[in-house]
Structures are given as C-alpha cells and as structure tokens.
Scaffold this motif. Structure first.
Motif, mmCIF file in Angstrom:
data_model
loop_
_atom_site.group_PDB
_atom_site.id
_atom_site.type_symbol
_atom_site.label_atom_id
_atom_site.label_comp_id
_atom_site.label_asym_id
_atom_site.label_seq_id
_atom_site.Cartn_x
_atom_site.Cartn_y
_atom_site.Cartn_z
ATOM 1 N N ASN A 1 0.829 -1.213 0.000
ATOM 2 C CA ASN A 1 0.000 0.000 0.000
ATOM 3 C C ASN A 1 0.861 1.260 0.000
ATOM 4 O OD1 ASN A 1 -2.402 -1.409 -0.040
ATOM 5 N ND2 ASN A 1 -2.647 -1.410 2.187
ATOM 6 N N GLY A 2 1.965 1.220 0.750
ATOM 7 C CA GLY A 2 2.884 2.355 0.778
ATOM 8 C C GLY A 2 3.476 2.626 -0.602
ATOM 9 N N ILE A 3 3.795 1.549 -1.321
ATOM 10 C CA ILE A 3 4.350 1.695 -2.674
ATOM 11 C C ILE A 3 3.304 2.283 -3.613
ATOM 12 C CG2 ILE A 3 5.210 0.414 -4.681
ATOM 13 C CD1 ILE A 3 6.523 -1.542 -2.690
ATOM 14 N N TYR A 4 2.080 1.733 -3.569
ATOM 15 C CA TYR A 4 1.017 2.210 -4.464
ATOM 16 C C TYR A 4 0.677 3.673 -4.183
ATOM 17 C CZ TYR A 4 0.311 -2.796 -5.306
ATOM 18 O OH TYR A 4 0.492 -4.119 -5.626
ATOM 19 N N LEU A 5 0.505 3.994 -2.901
ATOM 20 C CA LEU A 5 0.171 5.374 -2.539
ATOM 21 C C LEU A 5 1.310 6.328 -2.882
ATOM 22 C CD1 LEU A 5 -1.590 4.809 0.908
ATOM 23 C CD2 LEU A 5 -2.659 5.646 -1.193
ATOM 24 N N GLY A 6 2.553 5.865 -2.688
ATOM 25 C CA GLY A 6 3.712 6.692 -3.030
ATOM 26 C C GLY A 6 3.752 7.024 -4.508
ATOM 27 N N ILE A 7 3.456 6.027 -5.340
ATOM 28 C CA ILE A 7 3.441 6.261 -6.797
ATOM 29 C C ILE A 7 2.389 7.298 -7.156
ATOM 30 C CG2 ILE A 7 2.888 5.221 -9.031
ATOM 31 C CD1 ILE A 7 4.122 2.593 -7.933
ATOM 32 N N ILE A 8 1.189 7.155 -6.590
ATOM 33 C CA ILE A 8 0.092 8.086 -6.902
ATOM 34 C C ILE A 8 0.413 9.491 -6.397
ATOM 35 C CG2 ILE A 8 -2.331 8.659 -6.425
ATOM 36 C CD1 ILE A 8 -2.806 5.588 -6.203
ATOM 37 N N ILE A 9 0.777 9.593 -5.113
ATOM 38 C CA ILE A 9 1.008 10.902 -4.495
ATOM 39 C C ILE A 9 2.152 11.648 -5.172
ATOM 40 C CG2 ILE A 9 1.798 12.066 -2.382
ATOM 41 C CD1 ILE A 9 0.278 9.869 -0.813
ATOM 42 N N THR B 1 3.548 11.109 -8.123
ATOM 43 C CA THR B 1 3.306 11.437 -9.531
ATOM 44 C C THR B 1 2.604 12.786 -9.616
ATOM 45 O OG1 THR B 1 3.152 9.112 -10.207
ATOM 46 C CG2 THR B 1 2.126 10.748 -11.653
ATOM 47 N N ILE B 2 1.592 12.976 -8.757
ATOM 48 C CA ILE B 2 0.846 14.239 -8.734
ATOM 49 C C ILE B 2 1.744 15.396 -8.284
ATOM 50 C CG2 ILE B 2 -1.070 15.488 -7.639
ATOM 51 C CD1 ILE B 2 -2.493 12.747 -7.410
ATOM 52 N N ILE B 3 2.479 15.195 -7.182
ATOM 53 C CA ILE B 3 3.338 16.252 -6.649
ATOM 54 C C ILE B 3 4.430 16.622 -7.651
ATOM 55 C CG2 ILE B 3 5.077 16.805 -4.887
ATOM 56 C CD1 ILE B 3 3.421 15.218 -2.888
ATOM 57 N N THR B 4 5.029 15.619 -8.286
ATOM 58 C CA THR B 4 6.101 15.885 -9.257
ATOM 59 C C THR B 4 5.588 16.712 -10.427
ATOM 60 O OG1 THR B 4 7.252 13.837 -8.659
ATOM 61 C CG2 THR B 4 7.814 14.827 -10.785
ATOM 62 N N ILE B 5 4.414 16.373 -10.936
ATOM 63 C CA ILE B 5 3.830 17.136 -12.046
ATOM 64 C C ILE B 5 3.587 18.582 -11.622
ATOM 65 C CG2 ILE B 5 1.781 17.411 -13.504
ATOM 66 C CD1 ILE B 5 1.571 14.317 -13.504
ATOM 67 N N LEU B 6 3.014 18.763 -10.432
ATOM 68 C CA LEU B 6 2.682 20.118 -9.968
ATOM 69 C C LEU B 6 3.932 20.975 -9.775
ATOM 70 C CD1 LEU B 6 -0.160 19.391 -7.386
ATOM 71 C CD2 LEU B 6 -0.384 20.508 -9.606
ATOM 72 N N VAL B 7 4.932 20.434 -9.065
ATOM 73 C CA VAL B 7 6.099 21.267 -8.738
ATOM 74 C C VAL B 7 6.981 21.531 -9.951
ATOM 75 C CG1 VAL B 7 6.155 20.648 -6.293
ATOM 76 C CG2 VAL B 7 7.441 19.258 -7.923
ATOM 77 N N THR B 8 7.021 20.598 -10.912
ATOM 78 C CA THR B 8 7.814 20.862 -12.115
ATOM 79 C C THR B 8 7.128 21.882 -13.021
ATOM 80 O OG1 THR B 8 6.871 18.840 -13.099
ATOM 81 C CG2 THR B 8 9.082 18.688 -12.167
ATOM 82 N N LEU C 1 11.865 13.492 -7.517
ATOM 83 C CA LEU C 1 11.162 13.345 -6.237
ATOM 84 C C LEU C 1 10.680 11.909 -5.975
ATOM 85 C CD1 LEU C 1 9.046 16.600 -5.760
ATOM 86 C CD2 LEU C 1 11.015 15.823 -4.433
ATOM 87 N N PRO C 2 10.129 11.194 -6.980
ATOM 88 C CA PRO C 2 9.743 9.805 -6.707
ATOM 89 C C PRO C 2 10.916 8.955 -6.227
ATOM 90 C CG PRO C 2 8.739 10.547 -8.751
ATOM 91 C CD PRO C 2 9.722 11.619 -8.338
ATOM 92 N N VAL C 3 12.106 9.196 -6.784
ATOM 93 C CA VAL C 3 13.304 8.478 -6.347
ATOM 94 C C VAL C 3 13.619 8.813 -4.890
ATOM 95 C CG1 VAL C 3 15.797 8.249 -6.682
ATOM 96 C CG2 VAL C 3 14.274 8.333 -8.661
#
Length: 212
Positions: free
Chosen positions: A98-106, A108-115, A146-148
């Motif tokens: 669940n941590g992996i799945y939520l991390g990917i979702i969260i 992905t959204i944060i990376t798009i916004l901040v870039t 950021l995902p890394v």
C-alpha cells in the motif's frame, strides 16, 4: 541472514535499544550534512559565485519538498512496524504494498505540480534575475527525481520498521560517496554545470533506493 537484520524493539533494555537505534540515524544525518557541504564546495569552486547562489536560492524550497517526502515515508512506515511487531505477515505485506502504491500516486501528482510551477515559484520567491535560469535548471531536475527521493526514504523507513537502523546508514554512506564522485565527473569532467550537481544527487539516491 534476513532475520539477523531484524530486531524486536520491545525486548531488552529500552535505553540500550533506543541508543543502538538512534546512533546510526544521528551519524547518517551528520554525514548527509558533510556531503552537502562538499557538494556546495565543488559547485562554488568550479562553477563560480553565480552558480553557487543559484543552487543556494533553491535551498528552502528543496528542504520543504524533500521534507514532505521524508514525512510521508515515515508515516507509511508506522503501520509496517505495527504489523511486524504483531507478526502479521499478511498485513505486513499489504502495508508495504500500500505504501508503494500510494507513493506512486502521491508523488506522480506532486512531481507534475512542482515541475510545472517551478519557474513561477522561483519568481514568487524574488529569485534574482541573474541566477533564476540556473536555479530553475537545478530545481527542475531535483523535482523530477522526487519519486526516487521518496522511495529511497520509504525503503529506508521499511528497514527501520524492522528495528534495523544500520542498513539504511550503509546505503546513505554509499549514496553520499557516489554523489561526491558523480559531482566531480559531471561538473568537472563533463562540464554539465549546475545540472550536473542535480543529476548526481538524483542518480545517487536512485542507486540507494534500488539497493534498499
């Protein structure tokens, strides 16, 4: 071997357990500051004052976003530690997944916004015109990674949830050393400028995440 790396933090002397767990974390934070200083020294010595100022101007923003990565990763590690102590293998696997799945979702959204909003944010921060372009180049690469950064901290948190704070320290030491070497290669040998420093940071964290 895997069991030897796990420790039940509810058995034995609390003070001894806390000290043995906390000391590697302390040295990890100390060494992280050391390699950050070396990183800054290389940028300043090789690329000059403007490049150093460009990287420095992003400090508060990267601290905030990367702090968010650390906070979320630490939060996800709590139910993992609970399931581990309860010896709930099924629940443990589910919590990690669940941590992996939520991390990917969260992230992905944060990376798009901040870039996307990276440059406007730098303008809102009144970044000087003579360094804003370099600051944006550096920050954009850091934000793309950021995902890394999240997964590096997440997997470290998972390992600490098993009562093992030494292994994440080893990966941090390896990543820090790799980052310094890559700084020298990217900035001095390849002449990549501030982008080289950013790529070195992201790649070293990627290696640490994969290793973890």
């Amino acid at each position: 071997m895997a069991e030897a790396r796990m420790k039940d933090m509810t058995v034995a002397s609390p003070m001894k357990l806390i000290l043995n767990f906390a000391i590697p974390i302390y040295f990890g934070m100390l060494f992280q500051q050391f390699y950050s200083i070396v990183d800054t020294m290389i940028v300043g010595k090789v690329l000059g004052v403007d490049a150093l100022a460009a990287v420095g101007a992003t400090g508060s923003l990267t601290f905030m976003i990367i702090g968010l990565c650390n906070g979320i990763a630490s939060g996800f590690a709590i139910p993992i530690a609970q399931r581990f102590r309860a010896q709930d293998e099924k629940g443990l696997k589910a919590a990690i997944a669940n941590g992996i799945y939520l991390g990917i979702i969260i992230f992905t959204i944060i990376t798009i916004l901040v870039t996307v909003f990276c440059f406007p944010i730098l303008r809102m921060m009144n970044t000087p015109a003579n360094i804003i372009e370099e600051s944006h180049k550096y920050l954009f690469i850091i934000f793309m990674g950021l995902p890394v950064t999240f997964f590096y901290n997440y997997f470290s948190g998972v390992i600490r949830s098993f009562g093992n704070s030494k292994t994440p320290l080893y990966f941090l030491l390896a990543a820090s050393g790799l980052n310094i070497v890559l700084d020298v290669i990217c900035i001095i040998s390849f002449g990549m400028g501030v982008e080289g420093a950013a790529y070195a940071t992201v790649f070293s964290q990627f290696v640490a995440a994969v290793g973890s």
